[in-house]
Design a protein around this motif. Structure first.
Motif, PDB file in Angstrom:
ATOM      1  N   PRO A 163       0.823  -1.217   0.000  1.00  5.90           N
ATOM      2  CA  PRO A 163       0.000   0.000   0.000  1.00  5.90           C
ATOM      3  C   PRO A 163       0.848   1.254   0.000  1.00  5.90           C
ATOM      4  N   GLU A 164       0.269   2.327  -0.509  1.00 10.59           N
ATOM      5  CA  GLU A 164       0.953   3.609  -0.519  1.00 10.59           C
ATOM      6  C   GLU A 164       1.177   4.096   0.917  1.00 10.59           C
ATOM      7  N   THR A 165       2.230   4.886   1.106  1.00 13.96           N
ATOM      8  CA  THR A 165       2.504   5.446   2.415  1.00 13.96           C
ATOM      9  C   THR A 165       1.361   6.349   2.853  1.00 13.96           C
ATOM     10  N   LYS A 166       0.894   6.162   4.070  1.00 15.01           N
ATOM     11  CA  LYS A 166      -0.243   6.937   4.560  1.00 15.01           C
ATOM     12  C   LYS A 166       0.225   8.235   5.198  1.00 15.01           C
ATOM     13  N   ASN A 167      -0.616   9.263   5.050  1.00 13.83           N
ATOM     14  CA  ASN A 167      -0.307  10.534   5.701  1.00 13.83           C
ATOM     15  C   ASN A 167      -0.763  10.497   7.157  1.00 13.83           C
TER      16      ASN A 167
END
Length: 309
Positions: free
Chosen positions: A286-290
């Protein structure tokens, strides 16, 4: 007695199905397994599962089409988030006299088909703690207000991802009558979290099959099995429920996306990798979460923990 396992799948869940089949075949190389196509995009997964695990495709595809058509005719196209989940009801009409149905977002830790031994005494089995959270994700309070079911009866609600029964206890006409009853009373059901078939299946089982048993009520207690449960502990390639010191029978990622970082990812990844003849998983990282996304995930985790207390 002819026993077997049904799954429902298409080409989008190849990785999930491989992990499930690896776990089943680790403990049981003989029990026949049949795949019910989720939609028309199933030929690649059917070939893989047949080649490596001996899984057969459900033969009566005409029945599945007929069921889907009747479902749409009764409810329309906007009632359910995933109406094709109802195709699992083909289990009642397949070749197995006794059967387990298992979702593909599950891995098992034992010879899971042996749970059908409970059918020596009962007509329907499940194995989960769905009931411990009340009627949420199945019914609305209206079923109790209108005395559709009693407080005792709704304690038998179950998660639709793992259950077992006997062939022909539900007829095709039963299905259509239940569809009509439910379509006439949408206020009885809780679809707030897009549970699709689960409320309708629970309604049908409570109405049509009286001899039911939830395996978690067995003598000596039983472990949990939801991947959102925080207190499971790894011991090798299985999990233990630390509250009762028992090994899990299976683990179900219901409502949880299986991907790196999800609960018990290492367990799922282990079973996905068990067959070296198959290419590695294609599930992306998954994409890096903010910061805001992390806050939301932490809140969800805290809510899950509160539900299990």
């Amino acid at each position: 007695m002819n026993r077997g396992i049904y799954i429902i799948a298409n080409d989008k869940v190849i990785d999930h199905a491989i992990a499930l089949l690896n776990s089943i075949r680790l403990h049981d190389t003989e029990t026949p397994i049949i795949m019910i196509p989720y939609d028309e995009n199933y030929h690649r997964i059917a070939d893989i599962l047949n080649t490596y695990y001996g899984v057969q495709t459900y033969e009566d595809l005409d029945f599945i089409d007929r069921l889907s058509h009747k479902l749409h005719e009764t409810f329309g196209g906007k009632f359910f988030a995933r109406p094709n989940q109802f195709r699992k009801q083909a289990c009642w009409f397949g070749p197995f006299d006794e059967f387990l149905y298992i979702d593909t977002d599950i891995v098992v830790f034992e010879k899971i088909v042996d749970n059908l031994n409970y059918l020596n005494k009962y007509d329907f089995i499940c194995c989960d703690y769905q009931h411990s959270g009340g009627i949420k994700n199945v019914f609305s309070p209206k079923v109790l207000e209108d005395k559709v079911f009693t407080n005792t009866e709704v304690k038998d609600i179950f998660n639709g991802g793992f259950w077992g029964s006997k062939k022909s206890l539900i007829s095709e006409q039963d299905l259509y009558e239940i569809f009509s009853e439910c379509a006439a009373h949408p206020e009885y059901f809780d679809f707030s979290e897009k549970t699709s078939d689960q409320p309708i299946i629970n309604y049908m089982l409570l109405k049509r099959i009286k001899s039911r048993f939830n395996i978690v009520r067995r003598e000596g207690k039983a472990p949990g099995n939801w991947a959102g449960t925080p207190h499971f502990q790894s011991q090798g390639d299985i999990l233990f429920d630390s509250k009762i010191n028992q090994p899990l029978q299976y683990l179900h990622w219901a409502g949880i996306r299986i991907q790196p970082g999800c609960p018990y990812w290492e367990i799922w990844e282990h079973y996905r990798r068990l067959n070296p003849s198959l290419p590695p998983s294609t599930i992306p990282t998954p994409e890096t979460k903010n910061q805001w996304q992390h806050m939301v995930e932490n809140l969800k985790s805290q809510l899950r923990q509160l539900k299990t207390k």
